[in-house]
Enzyme design. Structure first.
Site, PDB file in Angstrom:
ATOM      1  N   HIS A 185       0.815  -1.226   0.000  1.00 53.09           N
ATOM      2  CA  HIS A 185       0.000   0.000   0.000  1.00 53.09           C
ATOM      3  C   HIS A 185       0.843   1.268   0.000  1.00 53.09           C
ATOM      4  CE1 HIS A 185       0.476  -0.221   4.480  1.00 53.09           C
ATOM      5  NE2 HIS A 185       0.485   1.095   4.358  1.00 53.09           N
ATOM      6  N   ASP A 228       0.216  -7.731   1.353  1.00 53.19           N
ATOM      7  CA  ASP A 228       0.603  -6.325   1.499  1.00 53.19           C
ATOM      8  C   ASP A 228       2.124  -6.154   1.522  1.00 53.19           C
ATOM      9  OD1 ASP A 228       0.259  -3.618   1.660  1.00 53.19           O
ATOM     10  OD2 ASP A 228      -0.126  -3.591   3.817  1.00 53.19           O
ATOM     11  N   SER A 306       4.788   2.641   7.885  1.00 52.67           N
ATOM     12  CA  SER A 306       4.440   1.463   7.092  1.00 52.67           C
ATOM     13  C   SER A 306       5.616   1.021   6.236  1.00 52.67           C
ATOM     14  CB  SER A 306       3.230   1.755   6.197  1.00 52.67           C
ATOM     15  OG  SER A 306       2.078   1.983   6.974  1.00 52.67           O
TER      16      SER A 306
END
Length: 461
Positions: A185, A228, A306
């Protein structure tokens, strides 16, 4: 006649009347001067017959409704007494705060700078726990990179803080060949354009030993939306590439210490410390999929973290930070990381094949909504089975309609190698433990019967 007035206001406490030349005293002197002027004019006109008409302003004779010049001044000029002028000027200046006047520092000449300068205590050595954490950060911070999606640009707001778009995050140096691991993402905006392998999708900043950030083009190697994860490659020299050490997430225990390094809100190479607060959590990724086996931590994880590493107390990678549980957009003390056991299984395949080769049964399973409507409370219901597929050859049956139009349920997979399957998501989690070509035993429910069927798993489509 010109009258000059200089106002000096000093604001240094409640006893303002004791200060030199406060503004109210100057106003009082000014009012007294005006009153003296008025008295002088009255004395000068004493015995003279002066008047002024209210209609045309001309000077008349003694028989007019008039008085001396002092009376005229009293009528024509308001607030000619000292008290009334002082009150009017005070009211006109009242709304203005004291900050509009120039401040005058009084100071204290009786002391010296040395007398008011405190003694600086030596910092001394760190406590053992502090020293260990500092060393872990210094050792691993060079393995953490800053990643910017090439389709997005950070914007500077009016407060001077950098707003971080969703496509900006962190990553880790995987090996000395320049492979960088991050979240799917983080570069999702660029991946939405279906780039080919080798195409530049991000900008990667690597920290050099001299503290300077080196900028490189991040070329796409592979990406896996289901877990992911994504792999980039940069053309950097070996002295800049410091691969991170990977640990075992399977041996983690709740309560043990962990560290997170990343670039939250654009503040590069930020360290947060916490503990493992939960294991085997379902992570609801920003890509819309559920990732099983997640690590929960209270180490602060914010937007920009992230793709960065979650480290154990020995400095080994135990997870890739991927999500936070929040209702405000900032860390609420509940962060999640993809376990290193999943990362180790996915990343090598992305590097070699550009995709993940997964084992699967390759049948269509009913969504949870349909299974609930059909009163299937446990297991994964099969909707369709492709003809001549390994599943069809193994004897799995699909859901069909009877002669009367009623629905005839297909096989329900209840377990794989005696590992229970509660629903479709649980089945996909179990598939992560197998490779294409592995032989498994399926426990299925067919009508009122329980059967066991052997099946060779194939590559998931």
């Amino acid at each position: 006649m010109a009258i000059g007035i200089v106002i000096k206001a000093v604001h240094n406490g409640p006893n303002r009347r004791e200060l030199v030349n406060p503004w109210w005293l100057v106003m009082e002197h000014f009012a007294e001067s005006v009153e003296n002027l008025s008295s002088g004019l009255r004395n000068a006109c004493s015995g003279m017959q002066c008047s002024a008409t209210a209609n045309d302003g001309k000077i008349g004779r003694a028989d007019d409704d008039s008085g001396d010049l002092g009376s005229v001044v009293n009528r024509k000029f308001l607030f000619t007494t000292r008290r009334t002028l002082f009150v009017s000027l005070s009211l006109s200046l009242w709304p203005y705060p004291s900050s509009v006047f120039t401040a005058q520092a009084l100071g204290d000449p009786s002391v010296t700078i040395d007398e008011v300068t405190p003694t600086i205590s030596p910092s001394g050595s760190l406590f053992p726990t502090e020293e260990r954490i500092a060393q872990l950060f210094e050792k691993n911070t060079y393995s953490v990179v800053n990643i910017f999606d090439v389709t997005l640009r950070p914007q500077l707001n009016v407060t001077g803080m950098v707003e971080i778009p969703e496509g900006n995050g962190s990553g880790v140096v995987w090996d000395d060949q320049g492979h960088i691991v991050t979240n799917y993402h983080v570069i999702a905006s660029a991946l939405a354009r279906n780039p080919s392998a080798g195409q530049v999708v991000a900008r990667v900043n690597i920290l050099a030993s001299d503290g300077i950030q080196k900028n490189f083009e991040g070329k796409l190697i592979g990406a896996d939306r289901t877990k992911d994860l994504a792999v980039l490659k940069v053309d950097a020299s070996n002295d800049l590439l410091r691969p991170i050490k990977v640990g075992q997430s399977s041996s983690l225990k709740v309560g043990q210490q962990c560290l997170a390094i990343g670039n939250p809100f654009g503040f590069d190479h930020t360290l947060t410390v916490g503990v493992i607060s939960g294991l085997n959590r379902d992570i609801f990724s920003q890509t819309g999929v559920t990732i099983g086996g997640g690590i929960q931590t209270d180490a602060a994880i914010n937007p920009g973290n992230s793709g960065g590493p979650l480290l154990d107390s020995k400095g080994n990678l135990i997870g890739i930070n991927t999500a936070i549980f929040t209702q405000t957009g900032i860390s609420a003390g509940v962060g999640f990381a993809i376990p290193s056991s999943t990362v180790v299984k996915i990343v090598p395949q992305l590097i070699q094949f550009g995709r993940v080769v997964r084992a699967g049964i390759n049948v269509d399973f009913a969504p949870d909504l349909i299974t609930n409507q059909l009163n299937v409370r446990d297991g994964a219901l099969i909707l369709q089975v492709p003809a001549n597929s390994p599943a069809a050859k193994a004897g799995l049956l699909p859901t069909t309609r009877g002669f009367a139009g009623n629905i005839v349920l297909g096989d329900i997979i209840a377990a794989i190698d005696n590992k229970p399957v509660k629903n479709k998501a649980e089945l996909y989690k179990l598939m992560d433990e197998y490779n294409a070509g592995d032989k498994v035993i399926l426990k299925i429910k067919r009508g009122g019967q329980s059967l066991e069927l052997p099946l060779i798993l194939e590559e998931s489509q």
